[in-house]
Design a protein around this motif. Structure first.
Motif, short mmCIF file in Angstrom:
data_model
loop_
_atom_site.label_atom_id
_atom_site.label_comp_id
_atom_site.label_asym_id
_atom_site.label_seq_id
_atom_site.Cartn_x
_atom_site.Cartn_y
_atom_site.Cartn_z
N LEU A 42 0.83 -1.21 0.00
CA LEU A 42 0.00 0.00 0.00
C LEU A 42 0.86 1.26 0.00
N PHE A 43 1.95 1.24 0.79
CA PHE A 43 2.87 2.37 0.82
C PHE A 43 3.49 2.62 -0.55
N ALA A 44 3.89 1.54 -1.22
CA ALA A 44 4.52 1.67 -2.54
C ALA A 44 3.53 2.20 -3.57
N VAL A 45 2.29 1.71 -3.53
CA VAL A 45 1.31 2.11 -4.53
C VAL A 45 0.88 3.56 -4.35
N LEU A 46 0.66 3.97 -3.10
CA LEU A 46 0.11 5.29 -2.84
C LEU A 46 1.17 6.39 -2.72
N LEU A 47 2.43 6.04 -2.49
CA LEU A 47 3.45 7.06 -2.29
C LEU A 47 4.62 6.91 -3.25
N LEU A 48 5.25 5.75 -3.26
CA LEU A 48 6.47 5.60 -4.05
C LEU A 48 6.19 5.67 -5.55
N VAL A 49 5.12 5.05 -6.00
CA VAL A 49 4.81 5.07 -7.43
C VAL A 49 4.51 6.49 -7.92
N PRO A 50 3.65 7.28 -7.25
CA PRO A 50 3.44 8.65 -7.72
C PRO A 50 4.70 9.51 -7.68
N LEU A 51 5.53 9.33 -6.63
CA LEU A 51 6.76 10.11 -6.57
C LEU A 51 7.70 9.74 -7.70
N THR A 52 7.79 8.46 -8.00
CA THR A 52 8.65 8.03 -9.10
C THR A 52 8.16 8.57 -10.43
N PHE A 55 9.02 12.24 -10.63
CA PHE A 55 10.43 12.46 -10.95
C PHE A 55 10.72 12.17 -12.42
N LEU A 56 10.16 11.11 -12.96
CA LEU A 56 10.37 10.81 -14.38
C LEU A 56 9.76 11.88 -15.27
N LEU A 57 8.62 12.44 -14.85
CA LEU A 57 8.01 13.52 -15.62
C LEU A 57 8.87 14.76 -15.61
N SER A 58 9.58 15.00 -14.51
CA SER A 58 10.44 16.18 -14.44
C SER A 58 11.63 16.10 -15.39
N LEU A 59 11.94 14.92 -15.87
CA LEU A 59 13.05 14.76 -16.81
C LEU A 59 12.64 14.95 -18.26
N ASN A 60 11.35 15.14 -18.51
CA ASN A 60 10.89 15.41 -19.88
C ASN A 60 11.05 16.88 -20.21
N SER A 61 10.90 17.19 -21.47
CA SER A 61 10.97 18.57 -21.93
C SER A 61 9.58 19.01 -22.40
N PHE A 62 9.42 20.32 -22.55
CA PHE A 62 8.12 20.87 -22.92
C PHE A 62 8.32 22.03 -23.89
N SER A 63 7.44 22.09 -24.87
CA SER A 63 7.39 23.22 -25.80
C SER A 63 5.92 23.58 -26.02
N PHE A 64 5.65 24.86 -26.23
CA PHE A 64 4.27 25.32 -26.36
C PHE A 64 3.61 24.82 -27.64
N TYR A 65 4.40 24.40 -28.62
CA TYR A 65 3.84 23.92 -29.87
C TYR A 65 3.85 22.39 -29.95
N GLY A 66 4.82 21.77 -29.30
CA GLY A 66 4.91 20.31 -29.36
C GLY A 66 4.43 19.60 -28.11
N ALA A 279 6.53 19.50 -12.23
CA ALA A 279 7.05 18.32 -11.53
C ALA A 279 8.43 18.59 -10.97
N THR A 280 9.24 19.35 -11.68
CA THR A 280 10.59 19.68 -11.19
C THR A 280 10.50 20.53 -9.93
N VAL A 281 9.60 21.51 -9.91
CA VAL A 281 9.41 22.34 -8.72
C VAL A 281 8.97 21.47 -7.54
N ALA A 282 8.04 20.55 -7.79
CA ALA A 282 7.56 19.67 -6.72
C ALA A 282 8.67 18.77 -6.19
N VAL A 283 9.48 18.23 -7.08
CA VAL A 283 10.58 17.36 -6.65
C VAL A 283 11.60 18.13 -5.83
#
Length: 309
Positions: A42-52, A55-66, A279-283
């Motif tokens: 339960l700890f892994a599903v509710l906490l570790l998985v969302p945090l992981t 963190f993976l989302l914070s490693l992506n890039s973003f552009s207003f057109y793409g 996501a980067t700010v949150a991490v």
């Protein structure tokens, strides 16, 4: 008779204390792990998985057109480290959290001591008043403070009626208003932490100090304060963590002009749709909180050992 007596005296004396039996090994060594498996899952599903995932989302890039681009890079972290705007937001976040922690300690510790000295039924009634904010929604409490802090609110109108001020004081959209509202929200956590430490304090120790000639201030400084410092430190950890990650109160009282880390992450997610940067700010906020809390926790544990050992 003499031979019988001599035989009894010559008999070996049994040992006074038998050696403890060797510790028995558990027949099923995996049982503790199996019993704790549901909680860990339960700890892994509710906490570790969302945090992981964050963190993976914070490693992506973003552009207003793409939009969000599934690439692995540290550009978001580099942008935050290099931009003074983000430095100001994080500095404001931890400055507000530190001020709220200090105010909660200043008001919460004496409040807990006074409550402990009260007699029934006044103790229960006053404790209910202190813990009352925890029974009300954070949004409701913050909206109440917004009504009090407005230019036509009760605080400014009362001060102007008394002739103390000539123009309304700006509480809304300022750090002062956010600090006052967060202190009201979080001071019960400090009271509960100090209350727990006071339960270990024997009231007869204070009476003994008074009977030996110590004054009330000396008793507070030399007897009571060292006993409740661990509770103050524990409450400070809780208050600081909650104040640094607070969202509703800074969003309502601070508004869009006074950004903190939580409201900044919210805006990046829902307004600019830059999820990787949010996501980067949150991490980074989580990492900073963990570092500060772990360091303070070590200080609390060391203080507990000095006081209670």
């Amino acid at each position: 008779m003499s031979m019988a007596a001599s035989s009894e005296t010559d008999a070996p004396v049994p040992a006074t204390a038998a050696a403890p039996p060797p510790p028995r090994r558990h027949r099923w060594p995996l049982v503790p792990y199996l019993l704790s498996a549901p909680g860990l899952a339960l700890f892994a599903v509710l906490l570790l998985v969302p945090l992981t995932m964050t963190f993976l989302l914070s490693l992506n890039s973003f552009s207003f057109y793409g939009g969000i681009q599934d690439v692995w890079q540290w550009g978001n972290y580099a942008d935050i480290i290099a931009d003074d705007y983000f430095h100001e937001v994080f500095l404001r976040t931890f400055r507000i959290a530190a001020l709220v922690t200090v105010l909660c300690a200043v008001f919460g510790a004496p409040e807990a001591y006074i409550l402990r000295r009260m007699k029934s039924p006044w103790r229960g009634l006053c404790l209910l008043v202190v813990l009352g904010p925890l029974l009300i929604s954070v949004v409701s409490r913050t909206l109440g403070w917004a009504l009090l802090f407005g230019s036509t609110g009760l605080v400014n109108q009362g001060l102007m009626a008394l002739g103390i001020i000539a123009t309304p004081i700006e509480f809304m959209y300022t750090e002062t208003g956010v600090v006052i509202a967060l202190t009201h929200v979080l001071v019960p956590f400090m009271v509960l932490s100090v209350w727990a430490s006071l339960q270990r304090l024997d009231p007869q120790v204070e009476n003994a100090a008074l009977s030996l000639g110590a004054g009330p201030l000396t008793v507070m400084r030399r007897v009571v304060l060292p006993q409740i410092i661990p509770g103050i430190l524990s409450g400070s950890i809780i208050v600081f963590a909650l104040a640094a990650s607070a969202f509703a109160t800074p969003a309502i009282i601070g508004g869009r002009r006074l950004k903190v880390a939580a409201t900044l992450a919210y805006d990046e997610f829902l307004n600019t749709l830059n999820w990787p940067l949010g996501a980067t700010v949150a991490v980074l906020l989580l990492v900073a909180n963990v570092v500060i809390i772990v360091g303070c926790n070590r200080l609390v544990e060391r203080r507990y050992k000095q006081v209670f050992e």
